[in-house]
Motif scaffolding. Sequence first.
Motif, PDB file in Angstrom:
ATOM      1  N   PHE A 190      -0.326   3.788  -2.669  1.00  0.00           N
ATOM      2  CA  PHE A 190      -1.711   4.181  -2.400  1.00  0.00           C
ATOM      3  C   PHE A 190      -1.772   5.184  -1.244  1.00  0.00           C
ATOM      4  O   PHE A 190      -2.440   6.222  -1.332  1.00  0.00           O
ATOM      5  CB  PHE A 190      -2.553   2.947  -2.079  1.00  0.00           C
ATOM      6  CG  PHE A 190      -3.998   3.268  -1.799  1.00  0.00           C
ATOM      7  CD1 PHE A 190      -4.867   3.560  -2.832  1.00  0.00           C
ATOM      8  CD2 PHE A 190      -4.483   3.277  -0.503  1.00  0.00           C
ATOM      9  CE1 PHE A 190      -6.195   3.872  -2.584  1.00  0.00           C
ATOM     10  CE2 PHE A 190      -5.812   3.585  -0.236  1.00  0.00           C
ATOM     11  CZ  PHE A 190      -6.675   3.875  -1.279  1.00  0.00           C
ATOM     12  N   LYS A 191      -1.076   4.900  -0.156  1.00  0.00           N
ATOM     13  CA  LYS A 191      -1.082   5.801   0.999  1.00  0.00           C
ATOM     14  C   LYS A 191      -0.430   7.136   0.651  1.00  0.00           C
ATOM     15  O   LYS A 191      -0.854   8.187   1.141  1.00  0.00           O
ATOM     16  CB  LYS A 191      -0.363   5.143   2.177  1.00  0.00           C
ATOM     17  CG  LYS A 191      -1.142   3.992   2.800  1.00  0.00           C
ATOM     18  CD  LYS A 191      -0.367   3.367   3.960  1.00  0.00           C
ATOM     19  CE  LYS A 191      -1.178   2.253   4.602  1.00  0.00           C
ATOM     20  NZ  LYS A 191      -0.424   1.595   5.707  1.00  0.00           N
ATOM     21  N   GLU A 243     -11.033   5.051  -5.940  1.00  0.00           N
ATOM     22  CA  GLU A 243     -10.261   4.507  -4.825  1.00  0.00           C
ATOM     23  C   GLU A 243      -9.636   5.609  -3.960  1.00  0.00           C
ATOM     24  O   GLU A 243      -9.610   5.500  -2.735  1.00  0.00           O
ATOM     25  CB  GLU A 243      -9.168   3.574  -5.344  1.00  0.00           C
ATOM     26  CG  GLU A 243      -9.682   2.351  -6.087  1.00  0.00           C
ATOM     27  CD  GLU A 243     -10.566   1.460  -5.242  1.00  0.00           C
ATOM     28  OE1 GLU A 243     -10.389   1.440  -4.001  1.00  0.00           O
ATOM     29  OE2 GLU A 243     -11.453   0.798  -5.816  1.00  0.00           O
ATOM     30  N   LEU A 244      -9.136   6.657  -4.605  1.00  0.00           N
ATOM     31  CA  LEU A 244      -8.443   7.723  -3.863  1.00  0.00           C
ATOM     32  C   LEU A 244      -9.384   8.822  -3.389  1.00  0.00           C
ATOM     33  O   LEU A 244      -9.001   9.674  -2.579  1.00  0.00           O
ATOM     34  CB  LEU A 244      -7.347   8.334  -4.740  1.00  0.00           C
ATOM     35  CG  LEU A 244      -6.193   7.407  -5.117  1.00  0.00           C
ATOM     36  CD1 LEU A 244      -5.289   8.067  -6.158  1.00  0.00           C
ATOM     37  CD2 LEU A 244      -5.378   7.019  -3.880  1.00  0.00           C
ATOM     38  N   LYS A 245     -10.617   8.806  -3.960  1.00  0.00           N
ATOM     39  CA  LYS A 245     -11.629   9.808  -3.590  1.00  0.00           C
ATOM     40  C   LYS A 245     -11.133  11.235  -3.833  1.00  0.00           C
ATOM     41  O   LYS A 245     -11.274  12.119  -2.978  1.00  0.00           O
ATOM     42  CB  LYS A 245     -12.071   9.616  -2.131  1.00  0.00           C
ATOM     43  CG  LYS A 245     -12.747   8.277  -1.878  1.00  0.00           C
ATOM     44  CD  LYS A 245     -13.127   8.093  -0.422  1.00  0.00           C
ATOM     45  CE  LYS A 245     -13.938   6.832  -0.219  1.00  0.00           C
ATOM     46  NZ  LYS A 245     -13.282   5.621  -0.705  1.00  0.00           N
ATOM     47  N   GLN A 286      -2.976   9.029  -1.432  1.00  0.00           N
ATOM     48  CA  GLN A 286      -4.191   9.291  -0.666  1.00  0.00           C
ATOM     49  C   GLN A 286      -4.131  10.642   0.056  1.00  0.00           C
ATOM     50  O   GLN A 286      -5.165  11.248   0.345  1.00  0.00           O
ATOM     51  CB  GLN A 286      -4.401   8.163   0.350  1.00  0.00           C
ATOM     52  CG  GLN A 286      -5.837   7.864   0.679  1.00  0.00           C
ATOM     53  CD  GLN A 286      -5.950   6.628   1.563  1.00  0.00           C
ATOM     54  OE1 GLN A 286      -4.994   6.223   2.230  1.00  0.00           O
ATOM     55  NE2 GLN A 286      -7.122   6.022   1.571  1.00  0.00           N
ATOM     56  N   LYS A 287      -2.942  11.114   0.309  1.00  0.00           N
ATOM     57  CA  LYS A 287      -2.768  12.375   1.037  1.00  0.00           C
ATOM     58  C   LYS A 287      -2.889  13.595   0.132  1.00  0.00           C
ATOM     59  O   LYS A 287      -2.922  14.725   0.623  1.00  0.00           O
ATOM     60  CB  LYS A 287      -1.392  12.383   1.721  1.00  0.00           C
ATOM     61  CG  LYS A 287      -1.170  11.259   2.709  1.00  0.00           C
ATOM     62  CD  LYS A 287       0.278  11.255   3.191  1.00  0.00           C
ATOM     63  CE  LYS A 287       0.554  10.066   4.100  1.00  0.00           C
ATOM     64  NZ  LYS A 287       1.998  10.003   4.505  1.00  0.00           N
ATOM     65  N   SER A 317       0.808  -1.219   0.000  1.00  0.00           N
ATOM     66  CA  SER A 317       0.000   0.000   0.000  1.00  0.00           C
ATOM     67  C   SER A 317       0.843   1.272   0.000  1.00  0.00           C
ATOM     68  O   SER A 317       0.319   2.357   0.233  1.00  0.00           O
ATOM     69  CB  SER A 317      -0.934   0.002   1.215  1.00  0.00           C
ATOM     70  OG  SER A 317      -0.187  -0.076   2.422  1.00  0.00           O
TER      71      SER A 317
END
Length: 422
Positions: free
Chosen positions: A119-120, A230-232, A123-124, A116
């Motif tokens: 992804f993490k 997925e990341l919104k 995501q920020k 991840s």
Amino acid sequence: MKRIFLSCCLIVVLSSCTSTKKTIQKGLSSTLSTPFYENQFTGVLFMDATTKDTLFNQNSTKYFTPASNTKIFTLYTALNTLPDRIPALRYIRQNDTLFVQGTGDPSFLHPYLKDSTAFKFLQKEKNIALSTGNFQDSRFGPGWSWEDYDYYYSPERSGFPTYGNVVLLTNGTETPVVPEYFKDSVIPIANKTNRKEHRNLFYFDAARTDTLEVPFKTSDTTLKAVLEKELKTTITIVKEMPLGSKQTLYGIPADSLYVRLMHESDNFIAEQLLLLSASETADTLQTQIAITNTLDKLLPNLPQGPRWVDGSGLSRYNLFTPQSMVHVLERLYVELPRERLFKIFPSGGVSGTLTDWYEGNSTPYIYAKSGSLGNNYCLSGYLLTNSGKTVIFSFMNNHFKHPSSEIKTSMQQLFEKIRDTY
């Protein structure tokens, strides 16, 4: 007197070795001359890993369709090109926007790899611009079978893959469709194919199967939609990165990919590893860049130059000789610690594609990569003998009409003979 005694001992040892090799050569020649092998094409090379002596050689300089034995060359390329942790993506921060470029890393949201890191990191971010112009290859490799487009083992290649470029359909789970973006694109009926050829429209009959993996069609539009869900956040697709020095985010340990590549014979990871390798030597994701670099710089002294067109061996255009396979296997044997090398390769009777074959008496004696296509079966790797020797081998069978299980049974008998007598 002592010198004479030692000389006599040496003569006895050498005579014994010569006698053993002759016994092995006679046994293998006899078996490979039987009617069972008469109408197929077989190439074999067995070499002592320490002395470099050839124990047996038949057609080892001839070219064969290697199937997934091609992954041995892909593994060697990755090991000598990629760092210990896989480059997950490259990025440049400009004002309030993060510009991102894919490296070909197959692990992003991959259902089995579970990494991840990228992804993490994404995501920020609130403003992401994804550059896709560095991927300059075809979605399928040269010579791939077009009718395999809906089978799990034939995902499309891409610069920024997500979920292994596969839709996972399961029956009776909280998330029956992964990625969820495709949940409205699944028709619950039986169909002769698992997906429309040119559309992301899937068929899944839950009454007939519990789980189904189907490659999806990749595109910038699909990638943008999956990432946004997925990341919104909003993703902007751009063709080029802005000028400036790109930074690299490193993710999954490389050996995690290598083990899955070899144990599961994962075609998708194989293809993406060559794209990753290209990204380390150029700013373009293109399979041929990695292949050319390997043949010109990493393996300039191959006994016979191969025809090598993909990372997985799905293509029947690939042509390799047993002698070249043994050459690369020898390089791996010298360059890697034995424990690490044998962990990456499947072991007979224990792991991966060899779980049901080549079982040892108490411990594995075969560490090798298999390769299967219709009417072709190859196996190349390492054989450990009862006397403690290591034999590097490549055994390639093309154009047979027997069931492949009969080919494997015959090969196993020959392997056991070498294990027990050499």
